[in-house]
Design a protein around this motif. Structure first.
Motif, PDB file in Angstrom:
ATOM      1  N   ALA A 199     -28.883   2.211  14.108  1.00  0.00           N
ATOM      2  CA  ALA A 199     -28.632   3.516  14.733  1.00  0.00           C
ATOM      3  C   ALA A 199     -27.149   3.747  14.945  1.00  0.00           C
ATOM      4  N   ASN A 200     -26.741   5.004  14.797  1.00  0.00           N
ATOM      5  CA  ASN A 200     -25.409   5.445  15.200  1.00  0.00           C
ATOM      6  C   ASN A 200     -25.503   5.937  16.638  1.00  0.00           C
ATOM      7  N   LEU A 201     -24.671   5.417  17.518  1.00  0.00           N
ATOM      8  CA  LEU A 201     -24.714   5.784  18.928  1.00  0.00           C
ATOM      9  C   LEU A 201     -23.337   6.202  19.422  1.00  0.00           C
ATOM     10  N   GLY A 202     -23.347   7.138  20.383  1.00  0.00           N
ATOM     11  CA  GLY A 202     -22.093   7.608  20.962  1.00  0.00           C
ATOM     12  C   GLY A 202     -21.891   7.205  22.399  1.00  0.00           C
ATOM     13  N   SER A 203     -22.907   6.588  23.013  1.00  0.00           N
ATOM     14  CA  SER A 203     -22.789   6.114  24.396  1.00  0.00           C
ATOM     15  C   SER A 203     -23.921   5.125  24.661  1.00  0.00           C
TER      16      SER A 203
ATOM     17  N   VAL B  61     -27.510  -1.694  15.982  1.00  0.00           N
ATOM     18  CA  VAL B  61     -26.559  -0.584  15.980  1.00  0.00           C
ATOM     19  C   VAL B  61     -25.573  -0.778  14.834  1.00  0.00           C
ATOM     20  N   GLY B  62     -25.491   0.211  13.969  1.00  0.00           N
ATOM     21  CA  GLY B  62     -24.562   0.128  12.843  1.00  0.00           C
ATOM     22  C   GLY B  62     -23.233   0.771  13.138  1.00  0.00           C
ATOM     23  N   LEU B  63     -23.211   1.647  14.144  1.00  0.00           N
ATOM     24  CA  LEU B  63     -21.956   2.283  14.572  1.00  0.00           C
ATOM     25  C   LEU B  63     -22.082   2.676  16.028  1.00  0.00           C
ATOM     26  N   PHE B  64     -21.315   2.013  16.868  1.00  0.00           N
ATOM     27  CA  PHE B  64     -21.194   2.438  18.255  1.00  0.00           C
ATOM     28  C   PHE B  64     -19.796   3.004  18.423  1.00  0.00           C
ATOM     29  N   ARG B  65     -19.747   4.316  18.664  1.00  0.00           N
ATOM     30  CA  ARG B  65     -18.463   5.002  18.823  1.00  0.00           C
ATOM     31  C   ARG B  65     -17.988   4.814  20.264  1.00  0.00           C
ATOM     32  N   THR B  66     -16.808   4.266  20.452  1.00  0.00           N
ATOM     33  CA  THR B  66     -16.323   3.964  21.805  1.00  0.00           C
ATOM     34  C   THR B  66     -15.464   5.083  22.385  1.00  0.00           C
TER      35      THR B  66
ATOM     36  N   CYS C  72     -22.304   3.836   7.626  1.00  0.00           N
ATOM     37  CA  CYS C  72     -22.382   4.297   9.014  1.00  0.00           C
ATOM     38  C   CYS C  72     -22.117   5.794   9.140  1.00  0.00           C
ATOM     39  N   GLY C  73     -21.991   6.498   8.005  1.00  0.00           N
ATOM     40  CA  GLY C  73     -21.915   7.952   8.053  1.00  0.00           C
ATOM     41  C   GLY C  73     -23.321   8.520   7.995  1.00  0.00           C
ATOM     42  N   GLU C  74     -23.469   9.798   8.323  1.00  0.00           N
ATOM     43  CA  GLU C  74     -24.804  10.381   8.398  1.00  0.00           C
ATOM     44  C   GLU C  74     -25.451  10.588   7.033  1.00  0.00           C
ATOM     45  N   ALA C  75     -24.755  10.215   5.953  1.00  0.00           N
ATOM     46  CA  ALA C  75     -25.382  10.298   4.627  1.00  0.00           C
ATOM     47  C   ALA C  75     -26.658   9.475   4.569  1.00  0.00           C
ATOM     48  N   ALA C  76     -26.703   8.395   5.346  1.00  0.00           N
ATOM     49  CA  ALA C  76     -27.874   7.514   5.326  1.00  0.00           C
ATOM     50  C   ALA C  76     -29.106   8.177   5.921  1.00  0.00           C
TER      51      ALA C  76
ATOM     52  N   SER D  98     -27.095   2.950   8.631  1.00  0.00           N
ATOM     53  CA  SER D  98     -27.062   3.360  10.031  1.00  0.00           C
ATOM     54  C   SER D  98     -27.030   4.873  10.110  1.00  0.00           C
ATOM     55  N   MET D  99     -27.775   5.438  11.059  1.00  0.00           N
ATOM     56  CA  MET D  99     -27.980   6.892  11.078  1.00  0.00           C
ATOM     57  C   MET D  99     -28.406   7.342  12.467  1.00  0.00           C
ATOM     58  N   THR D 100     -28.575   8.657  12.626  1.00  0.00           N
ATOM     59  CA  THR D 100     -29.167   9.169  13.846  1.00  0.00           C
ATOM     60  C   THR D 100     -30.572   8.587  13.965  1.00  0.00           C
ATOM     61  N   ALA D 101     -30.940   8.130  15.160  1.00  0.00           N
ATOM     62  CA  ALA D 101     -32.178   7.364  15.329  1.00  0.00           C
ATOM     63  C   ALA D 101     -33.416   8.140  14.895  1.00  0.00           C
ATOM     64  N   ALA D 102     -33.409   9.460  15.030  1.00  0.00           N
ATOM     65  CA  ALA D 102     -34.582  10.261  14.678  1.00  0.00           C
ATOM     66  C   ALA D 102     -34.909  10.197  13.192  1.00  0.00           C
ATOM     67  N   ALA D 103     -33.928   9.824  12.366  1.00  0.00           N
ATOM     68  CA  ALA D 103     -34.151   9.782  10.916  1.00  0.00           C
ATOM     69  C   ALA D 103     -34.706   8.448  10.446  1.00  0.00           C
ATOM     70  N   LEU D 104     -34.776   7.461  11.316  1.00  0.00           N
ATOM     71  CA  LEU D 104     -35.157   6.108  10.899  1.00  0.00           C
ATOM     72  C   LEU D 104     -36.538   6.040  10.253  1.00  0.00           C
ATOM     73  N   ALA D 105     -37.504   6.730  10.833  1.00  0.00           N
ATOM     74  CA  ALA D 105     -38.877   6.651  10.320  1.00  0.00           C
ATOM     75  C   ALA D 105     -38.972   7.173   8.890  1.00  0.00           C
ATOM     76  N   ASP D 106     -38.360   8.323   8.615  1.00  0.00           N
ATOM     77  CA  ASP D 106     -38.414   8.888   7.267  1.00  0.00           C
ATOM     78  C   ASP D 106     -37.713   7.979   6.264  1.00  0.00           C
TER      79      ASP D 106
END
Length: 554
Positions: free
Chosen positions: A265-269, A284-289, A484-488, A506-514
């Motif tokens: 997952a890509n996370l921002g917090s 987590v593939g990208l945790f933005r600090t 870790c970009g949203e292309a995934a 790594s992606m937005t978590a909602a896309a993981l299932a698809d």
């Protein structure tokens, strides 16, 4: 009912499918009358100013409620309500005798036409402007803005288009799917539908013929909306949904032949961590600090950072957590970093370049990460942003090693890093590809510049060839290569990326299932074949087309 139309076709978002009754979005407010105002221009101007301010506040408040990607989208809309060029146009129209309502409508419409004429991504931003205009006019007329209909039972929402605020705040217990006449793969409806995991078909030209009460199947994998489906079709949908659900969210990502592909997952917090874990993130593939630093007059201290990192690590015991150190500069200026005016900050002192100039900020962050990791069961990976060559790689790796950090890598976002991938991968434990910036720099198209937004497509063969260069280097050296970009988050593109050598997505978590379900449809040989087709294409649209056609015959 089924005799009018049998099928509507548009652009699918994701790979999901849903069936249910249609409920249409109410029609927008009518255009304000073009009449001469009864009031002095100063009175009308004050009315317009108040309504624009209220709209700005509304959108910022909605963004704060929605969070995530929606927050960024709604805050961008709020800025539209204060655009100096539009405000000047409104003032001129009011000075000529128009009402505030008509002046707002005409000014935003003129700007909207300009954006729509650009096509692609910018046409989608034109729809956002129309929504801002409607909101301002509703404030002026003291009427409620038409919104998503309310229903006691689940439904398929059909609309000409959806405003970002409407998409961001949809009740996911009631809305089974979205169908819009307008929009495309880069419209905010598509972006937010993907981030929220909503089945959607956008740009469906026959959507105007879909009436309340019709039963439809919305198939995002094909972009089709089937009207009045037969019992057999409905049964097939149920079977597909059951098969999709059978792909357990906590099952490790893999291809059909068992080749492992970590789905992260890509996370921002840290607040987003538990939800991502529930949606099946393997780590987590990208945790933005940046959330720790943005808006701060001074850089946060080691203690403050350490506590935030502990919260994140505790959500993923025993799992990989990849943290990107501060990516400052460009669109994220920080008060405590030396200020220098740059004509194009995206090509200036950002990422690792800014951190080298303020090394203590970087050292404090590495110390906080090391201390938090020592008290945690998470597997910490650390990477630096915007690394371009061996010198920058060696600088960051050696500094991280000073603090005892074991797994150290870089984000490959600059074409130089892709060209020198073999040299860089030799000196790191892993490489993670930031497809958003890699696309920006490969295509010479500023992510923040609307006039070139149509170039921001990771399907472009030039971008895919850059990714292949990095993938080949990782494969040759036995080093992990992540995306870790949203292309995934695009399921079919995710397969192509694996074919180019990616080992982690790594992606937005909602896309993981698809994405998890799509990977299971392909072997590594399939993925490599699709990747070869994509890099031999002549454009992003051509790559998407040839891969989709090959996938359909799979």
């Amino acid at each position: 009912m089924g005799g009018l139309i049998m099928q509507v076709t548009g652009i699918g978002v994701g790979r999901g499918v849903a069936v249910g009754p249609v409920l249409r979005m109410p029609e927008p407010l009518p255009d304000p009358e073009d009449i001469t105002s009864e009031f002095e221009p100063l009175v009308e101007l004050e009315r317009a100013s108040d309504a624009l301010g209220a709209t700005t506040d509304d959108l910022n408040l909605l963004g704060a409620r929605a969070g995530g990607d929606a927050k960024d989208v709604l805050e961008a809309q709020a800025l539209m309500a204060q655009d100096p060029a539009v405000l000047e146009d409104i003032e001129e129209r009011i000075s000529s005798g128009k009402t505030a309502e008509r002046a707002v409508f005409e000014a935003f419409r003129a700007y909207q036409y300009v954006l729509e004429s650009m096509g692609g991504y910018m046409a989608g931003r034109g729809a956002d402007l129309k929504d801002v205009s409607q909101r301002v006019v509703a404030h002026l007329q003291r009427v409620a803005l038409p919104g998503v209909p309310v229903s006691d039972s689940p439904f398929v929402l059909v609309a000409k288009d959806l405003a970002p605020a409407d998409t961001a705040l949809l009740d996911l217990d009631k809305v089974l799917a979205l169908v819009t006449r307008d929009g495309g793969p880069t419209s905010h409806t598509a972006i937010l539908a993907r981030s929220k995991g909503i089945v959607a078909v956008v740009g469906a030209l026959g959507a105007d013929e879909l009436a309340d009460g019709m039963t439809v199947v919305v198939d995002a994998s094909t972009g089709n909306v089937v009207v009045d489906p037969s019992p057999d079709v409905i049964a097939a949908v149920a079977a597909r949904r059951a098969a999709h659900a059978a792909v357990a969210p906590l099952t490790p990502g893999a291809l059909a032949d068992g080749t492992p592909v970590s789905l992260l997952a890509n996370l921002g917090s840290p607040a987003e961590a538990s939800a991502a874990a529930e949606l099946g993130a393997e780590g987590v593939g990208l945790f933005r600090t940046e959330f720790l630093f943005l808006g701060a007059a001074e850089a946060p201290g080691v203690d403050e950072q350490r506590e935030q990192y502990r919260v994140l690590f505790d959500a993923f015991p025993g799992k990989k957590v990849t943290v990107r150190v501060l990516d400052a500069g460009a669109d994220k200026p920080l008060a405590f970093l030396p200020e220098a005016h740059e004509e194009n900050p995206a090509l200036g002192r950002r990422g690792i370049r800014a951190l080298r100039d303020t090394e203590q900020v970087l050292r404090d962050q590495l110390q906080a990460l090391a201390e938090a990791s020592a008290d945690s069961e998470a597997d910490l990976w650390v990477m630096a942003p915007m690394v371009a060559d061996v010198a920058e790689t060696e600088y960051f790796v050696s500094l991280a090693r000073e603090y005892g950090l074991k797994t150290v890598g870089i984000t490959a976002e600059v074409p130089a890093a892709a060209i020198l991938a073999d040299q860089i991968a030799e000196r790191t434990d892993f490489v993670s590809i930031g497809t958003n910036d890699l696309t920006q720099y490969t295509m010479a198209a500023d992510r923040l510049l609307g006039t070139v937004a149509s170039y921001q497509d990771p399907w472009h063969p030039a971008v895919l060839r850059m990714i292949k260069s990095i993938g080949d280097a990782g494969t040759g050296l036995g080093k992990p290569v992540g995306i870790c970009g949203e292309a995934a988050a695009d399921p079919l593109l995710a397969v192509v990326l694996v074919g180019l050598g990616a080992t982690d997505l790594s992606m937005t978590a909602a896309a993981l299932a698809d994405v998890r379900a799509e990977l299971l449809r392909h072997t590594l040989a399939d993925a490599q074949h699709l990747a070869a087709l994509a890099i031999d294409a002549t454009s992003a649209a051509d790559a998407r087309r040839v891969v989709s056609e090959a996938d359909s015959s799979h």
